[in-house]
Design an enzyme around this catalytic site. Structure first.
Site, short mmCIF file in Angstrom:
data_model
loop_
_atom_site.label_atom_id
_atom_site.label_comp_id
_atom_site.label_asym_id
_atom_site.label_seq_id
_atom_site.Cartn_x
_atom_site.Cartn_y
_atom_site.Cartn_z
N ASN A 321 0.81 -1.21 0.00
CA ASN A 321 0.00 0.00 0.00
C ASN A 321 0.85 1.27 0.00
O ASN A 321 0.32 2.37 0.19
CB ASN A 321 -0.94 0.01 1.21
CG ASN A 321 -1.99 -1.08 1.12
OD1 ASN A 321 -2.53 -1.34 0.05
ND2 ASN A 321 -2.27 -1.73 2.25
N HIS A 323 3.03 2.46 2.08
CA HIS A 323 3.33 3.14 3.34
C HIS A 323 4.01 2.15 4.28
O HIS A 323 4.04 0.94 4.03
CB HIS A 323 2.08 3.77 3.97
CG HIS A 323 1.02 2.79 4.36
ND1 HIS A 323 -0.27 3.15 4.66
CD2 HIS A 323 1.04 1.44 4.51
CE1 HIS A 323 -0.97 2.09 4.97
NE2 HIS A 323 -0.20 1.04 4.89
N CYS A 358 2.97 6.80 7.47
CA CYS A 358 4.32 7.26 7.16
C CYS A 358 4.72 6.67 5.81
O CYS A 358 4.61 5.46 5.60
CB CYS A 358 5.29 6.81 8.25
SG CYS A 358 7.02 7.26 7.94
#
Length: 424
Positions: A321, A323, A358
């Site tokens: 994904n 991240h 993040c």
């Protein structure tokens, strides 16, 4: 003389008598020049000077015995002289040794099956938990997914026990395999087909883990996981990690999940089409870890006891994904934990609240504040993971949480000697 020679060549002669008759010697009435197997044409002279030519074919066998005449002596082939036992009822039966071997094989197979049935009666849980390939399966009326894991040597730390990251990775693996085994896996990372159509994926908002005992190298653990509704637009997933041999519960975990749009990176409600896919697998059960709803004060760099800066995600820290995977945050949080706590205590509980994702090229800092020793060998800490500076997230919180620590065993971990210091 001529009549005797011709008669001997045309008619079979009787076999030698066993009463001392020699098998060698001159054949009575047959001259030395006659070959019994194939009589050649020879001139036989009688007393009256009359010559007679004898041309006859002698049989090669006499009464079933091969005979030949060499140098005037009869030679017999004794290989055919062996007598055969008369055919009786016993001789016509099958080989007794083969029959006995077949009966023994059937008896041993029946005994093995009986032992398996007796073992299944005593330990039905062992046979039902067999998972030779470690792929996992759905149990308990299709609501719980179960998978076994063997603790590898590269999954243990300095204490010779599995790390908290190892357990979290096993939890994540069973969650994805649950979706796959149930036939709900689409093209995304744990997303259902309807979620893929709407460009949605799951993100975790809260994770609570309680560790009673850490497994060691070579142990086989069994992980059970299931899902339940959480509010109107959320889902809860629970895990139980047991010792495979004893059934002892080692770790309990509970988590909350919501949906995020892959393009806008914003949270989304659960569409009705997606709810119809997953609601059949919801379990009506309380969480295995109750939420204490403890509110912690805001942790800033000014009041933090320990600060670790310059943390950057690597390419291997990202999942599909795009991240950082939620397990990676645990290592970053523990980077700022006091060294004295890490060496003398072991992590007993952890609660993480995920605030932002993040992504690549972010720079982070980890803050830790020790809340104090309770006096009973237990230490509590507060943590926060922030974007460093203004890049990647404007300095906001990524993950905040708290940890509970208990004292390690003094000299052993499940029978394995561990030296706390000094020489042997």
């Amino acid at each position: 003389m001529v009549a005797t020679a011709a008669t001997a060549s045309l008619f079979p002669v009787s076999s030698p008598q066993p009463n001392g008759a020699k098998s060698s010697g001159n054949l009575r009435g047959v001259p030395d020049s006659v070959d019994v197997r194939k009589i050649k044409t020879k001139s036989v002279t009688s007393g009256g000077n009359m010559q007679v030519k004898a041309n006859a074919q002698a049989p090669t066998e006499v009464n079933g015995t091969r005979v030949r005449l060499m140098n005037g002596s009869i030679k017999t082939d004794d290989s055919n002289l062996t007598s055969h036992a008369p055919r009786t009822f016993i001789n016509q039966l099958p080989d007794w040794s083969m029959l006995l071997a077949a009966i023994t094989t059937i008896f041993l197979a029946a005994e093995k099956q009986w032992m398996m049935l007796e073992w299944k009666t005593k330990r039905p849980d062992m046979l039902s938990d067999l998972d030779p390939f470690g792929l996992g399966r759905i149990v308990q009326d299709g609501l719980v997914f179960r998978q076994n894991f063997s603790i590898r040597s590269y999954e243990i730390g300095a204490d010779r026990t599995a790390s908290i990251e190892t357990l979290m990775n096993h939890f994540q693996e069973t969650a994805l395999n649950h979706v796959k085994t149930a036939g709900l896996l689409g093209d995304g990372f744990g997303s259902t087909p309807e979620m893929c159509k709407k460009n949605l994926f799951w993100v975790v908002t809260k994770m609570q883990v309680m560790v009673d005992r850490y497994p060691t190298w070579g142990d086989v653990v069994q992980v059970d996981t299931w899902v339940a509704p959480s509010g109107k637009n959320g889902m809860r997933r629970d895990w139980l990690l047991r010792d495979y041999k004893t059934g002892e519960i080692l770790t309990r975990a509970s988590s909350n999940w919501v949906m995020m749009n892959k393009e806008t990176r914003k949270l989304s409600k659960i569409p009705d089409e997606v709810r119809a896919e997953i609601e059949h697998y919801f379990v009506d059960a309380p969480p295995v870890v109750e939420d204490d709803n403890v509110k912690l004060p805001k942790l800033l760099e000014e009041n933090a006891d320990h600060v670790r800066t310059g943390l950057t995600p690597r390419w291997s820290d990202l999942d599909v994904n795009q991240h950082v995977n939620n397990v990676k945050y645990i290592g970053w949080i523990l980077e700022s934990a006091p060294q004295q706590v890490v060496e003398k205590y072991e992590l007993a509980s952890i609660t993480l609240e995920y605030r932002r994702e993040c992504r690549k090229d972010s720079e982070l800092k980890s803050l830790t504040s020790v809340l104090g020793d309770s006096g009973s060998g237990h230490v509590d800490c507060q943590h926060v993971l922030l974007f460093q500076g203004g890049g990647g997230g404007g300095g906001g919180e990524i993950v905040k949480g708290r940890t509970g620590w208990r004292k390690k065993y003094a000299n052993h971990v499940r029978g394995i000697h561990v030296f706390s210091g000094g020489n042997e």
